[in-house]
Design an enzyme around this catalytic site. Structure first.
Site, PDB file in Angstrom:
ATOM      1  N   ASP A  52      26.020 -44.153 -18.700  1.00 27.62           N
ATOM      2  CA  ASP A  52      25.238 -45.389 -18.832  1.00 27.62           C
ATOM      3  C   ASP A  52      23.751 -45.119 -18.831  1.00 27.62           C
ATOM      4  OD1 ASP A  52      27.476 -46.899 -18.850  1.00 27.62           O
ATOM      5  OD2 ASP A  52      27.284 -47.654 -16.808  1.00 27.62           O
ATOM      6  N   TYR A 111      31.556 -37.228  -9.603  1.00 28.73           N
ATOM      7  CA  TYR A 111      30.286 -37.951  -9.553  1.00 28.73           C
ATOM      8  C   TYR A 111      29.736 -37.933  -8.138  1.00 28.73           C
ATOM      9  CZ  TYR A 111      30.751 -40.113 -14.191  1.00 28.73           C
ATOM     10  OH  TYR A 111      30.831 -40.345 -15.537  1.00 28.73           O
TER      11      TYR A 111
END
Lengths: 244, 244
Positions: A52, A111
């Site tokens: 993103d 992540y």
């Protein structure tokens, strides 16, 4: 060999994510341009993931194919880096087998999400963390994370409007650690739904800070995004590793 | 009490240093505006030091005076921070005695200088460090640092053209530490000449990486800037603490 595998780090602050979009600065477009300038050929770049807008990466993997000149894997990063802006670096390169695909060959990803658990922003780290003023009980946060580990339908933790239909994923580990004012979440899964990490972190952070929230099991079972917490801001998220 | 003492952290990347300059973004001007907006009064701000364009600070000290409203030292940072951009934070506030002056009351300062000792930039840390490709022998760097510790005339380590005439300063400590690819210099003195830390680090880094350089003692004795090494870039430097 079909080309080169690049391991890339980038600060996502000034990019609209990885993927090329018309009229917008993206990491893919910037890297493609740098490779063409340094090697003098047009190439095709395939990434391991879209990221993103504003999300960072430390171990992003991309495949470079095309009419590549004969260059050693040791020289390639240095050649490309001379043409890259300061917020993107090629960390290393390797030769890619014929059947390697950065996305489809990936077995999982890790992540990291950073929170500054303070009422005061840290100007040095602000591009890389979410400043969250209410005190997070990290022990309780870990209990909540633990309930999300395993194979579940994560539909409730996917951005509303996403068109994916298979919403079952397996989280390998998910934990939180405190380092002074910093609370760091680390999560690995075989794959992630759109905004999944950010919604999980937003939910766990608020619940572990004492905000009213439906129990995690009930949120999962409801399959309804409306029952989970807020989507944590993009800037705290870093794609740390891809497993093959 | 004459006002408030503020401890401030800022990322200097987008500022032309601390001191107000016409038509240029400075930390002092930005902070002054934020205080006026949050407290509704015009104030006078005095800093502990000028810092150069691009230099950062973690423990900068400033004195606020003027027609201040009655506000607790706990509330003041939060009030000001709501009006500050993300690259400046007030960390804490205290009441200032009548005779306190951020600059003249200071007994010394500590600076930190960060080097990424690698051929590859780290996009996450790039705003805060100098990427230096040749390998630095940290043990040797420490020997060189040690020769600068003590009371010396540092004229050779002052930017050419500086108008200061008393160029004697006392360095309390000066050392280098390696953390993986990162080499961190830490130096404290009763005061610093213009660009002194950056010239010392530029000199020691190159010498400790095997570049030809006059011995440190001879550079000091020569009182000639031309004999020292390059001025290390501003972005690696952080004013870490001020001692009172």
């Amino acid at each position: 060999m079909q080309g080169y595998i690049l391991k890339i780090a980038y600060k996502g602050t000034n990019y609209c994510g990885w993927q090329v979009q018309p009229e917008k600065p993206t990491v893919q477009a910037t890297l493609q341009k740098a490779i063409t300038e340094s090697l003098g050929v047009a190439v095709c770049l395939t990434g391991c993931s879209r990221t993103d807008s504003g999300v960072h990466a430390k171990g992003f993997v991309a495949l470079v194919t095309g009419e590549l000149p004969d260059i050693s894997k040791e020289s390639l990063p240095l050649a490309i880096n001379t043409k890259l802006p300061e917020d993107i670096s090629v960390l290393e390169a390797d030769y890619a087998d014929e059947d390697f695909h950065p996305r489809y060959s990936a077995k999982g990803k890790e992540y990291i999400y950073k929170i500054r658990n303070s009422r005061i922003r840290d100007p040095f780290e602000n591009d890389f963390e979410w400043t969250f003023p209410k005190h997070i009980d990290v022990e309780y946060a870990n209990e909540l994370c633990q309930e999300l580990v395993g194979r579940h339908d994560f539909k409730a933790f996917m951005a509303a409007g996403s068109k994916i239909t298979d919403t079952v994923r397996e989280i390998k580990y998910f934990n939180a650690e405190r380092n002074g004012d910093e609370v760091i979440f680390r999560v690995a899964a075989d794959g992630f739904l759109y905004n999944m990490v950010r919604i999980m972190v937003g939910t766990v952070a608020h619940a572990a800070a004492g905000d009213k929230m439906m129990p995690i099991r009930d949120i999962l079972a409801s399959l309804d995004r409306a029952n989970a917490g807020i989507t944590a801001p993009a800037k705290g998220l870093t794609l740390n590793r891809v497993f093959y």
